[in-house]
Design a protein around this motif. Structure first.
Motif, short mmCIF file in Angstrom:
data_model
loop_
_atom_site.label_atom_id
_atom_site.label_comp_id
_atom_site.label_asym_id
_atom_site.label_seq_id
_atom_site.Cartn_x
_atom_site.Cartn_y
_atom_site.Cartn_z
N TRP A 89 0.83 -1.21 0.00
CA TRP A 89 0.00 0.00 0.00
C TRP A 89 0.87 1.25 0.00
CZ3 TRP A 89 -5.38 0.74 2.36
CH2 TRP A 89 -6.22 -0.32 2.00
N SER A 90 1.91 1.25 0.82
CA SER A 90 2.79 2.41 0.90
C SER A 90 3.51 2.64 -0.43
CB SER A 90 3.80 2.21 2.03
OG SER A 90 4.70 3.28 2.10
N ALA A 93 1.08 3.94 -3.09
CA ALA A 93 0.73 5.34 -2.79
C ALA A 93 1.84 6.29 -3.21
CB ALA A 93 0.43 5.49 -1.30
N PRO A 184 -4.05 3.00 -3.56
CA PRO A 184 -3.59 4.31 -3.08
C PRO A 184 -4.74 5.22 -2.66
CG PRO A 184 -2.47 3.72 -5.11
CD PRO A 184 -3.59 2.73 -4.93
N ALA A 187 -5.75 4.19 0.73
CA ALA A 187 -4.76 4.65 1.71
C ALA A 187 -5.04 6.10 2.10
CB ALA A 187 -3.35 4.51 1.15
N ARG A 188 -5.39 6.92 1.11
CA ARG A 188 -5.74 8.32 1.40
C ARG A 188 -7.03 8.40 2.18
NH1 ARG A 188 -4.27 8.69 -4.03
NH2 ARG A 188 -6.44 9.00 -4.69
#
Length: 284
Positions: A89-90, A93, A184, A187-188
């Protein structure tokens, strides 16, 4: 358990779009059974709406129709360290670009990921001919040594279902592009909701295959598991399938025993991979 259920039909469109094959959101209030739908032309605007719904009073379940995880070994093959899902995920993103008009670089990112993961043009595949490179082709290619399917997709295939692989980026029913852009975005979404003093669980990654306790719970759904029989009136028959599907899934989840849906029986060896990297489909 929840005060509202929000179901999202995501889209990987590269320009703003409404109608069929665009973003649809169903918002069901548990107390009244009332349901609203919204058709949103961009992913940026969709996240704004989801944050608004998820931070309203009460507990909120948010279901999205794309893969929240990738097949076992993906993060390691990219050289990412730490918990695979968190690392993936990181990373996505940090590399995905997706602006307020839906312009995005998903094919370029897929090609770069392929270059890091394999000597050939895989495991991601499927793109417009204009986007094809030595690292990304328009046709299916071998994904080995990575598996083609996650554990959940293997299970669904055993039941005679036909899920799509996260590696497929283009074509009817393909989910890969939605996942590359959706992860991403989620994630936001999580970051913004937590910034409003709301706890968030991303099931099963943050809470295991157990009942989540957070104010907002994000899950993966597969609308094909739910029939559209609930919308038989002329009013619903005139609406696009995407809208009917998100409504059907929301109504279905409002009626079933979610405690059992959140606690599927999975062999211990597979459960570790599901929780750490691959994820699961709620209700499967």
């Amino acid at each position: 358990m929840f005060d509202r259920i929000v179901i999202v039909d995501w889209s990987a469109n590269s320009t703003p779009k409404t109608g069929q094959d665009s973003i649809w959101v169903a918002d069901l209030a548990i107390a009244t059974g009332g349901i609203r739908t919204a058709n949103i032309s961009t992913r940026v605007a969709a996240i704004d709406l989801l944050v608004e719904l998820a931070t309203a009073p009460g507990r909120c379940l948010v279901g999205v129709d794309f893969s929240l995880g990738f097949p076992s070994g993906t993060a390691a093959s990219l050289g990412l360290t730490g918990t695979p899902q968190v690392a993936m995920w990181s990373h996505l993103a940090s590399v995905i670009e997706d602006d307020e008009r839906n312009a995005n670089n998903r094919f370029e990112v897929a090609a770069a990921l392929n270059e890091r993961m394999s000597p050939g043009p895989g495991p991601f595949w499927g793109c417009h001919p204009s986007k094809a490179t030595e690292h990304l082709t328009s046709r299916k290619v071998p994904c080995a040594p990575l598996p083609e399917w996650r554990t959940i997709e293997t299970e669904l295939r055993k039941r005679g279902k036909r899920p799509f692989s996260a590696w497929q980026l283009l074509g009817a029913g393909a989910v890969g592009s939605q996942s590359l852009l959706g992860v991403p975005a989620m994630a936001r979404f999580v970051e913004r909701v937590e910034g409003c003093d709301r706890s968030v669980d991303v099931w099963p990654f943050t809470c295991g295959l157990e009942l989540p306790s957070a104010d907002t719970v994000l899950v993966e759904v597969w609308p094909t598991l739910v029939d559209l029989v609930d919308q038989s009136s002329d009013v619903w028959e005139a609406r696009v399938r995407d809208e009917r599907q998100v409504v059907a899934v929301a109504q279905h989840l409002a009626q079933v025993d979610l405690s059992s849906s959140f606690t599927p029986v999975i062999p211990e060896s597979a459960a570790a991979v599901v929780v750490a990297e691959e994820g699961w489909v709620l209700g499967a």
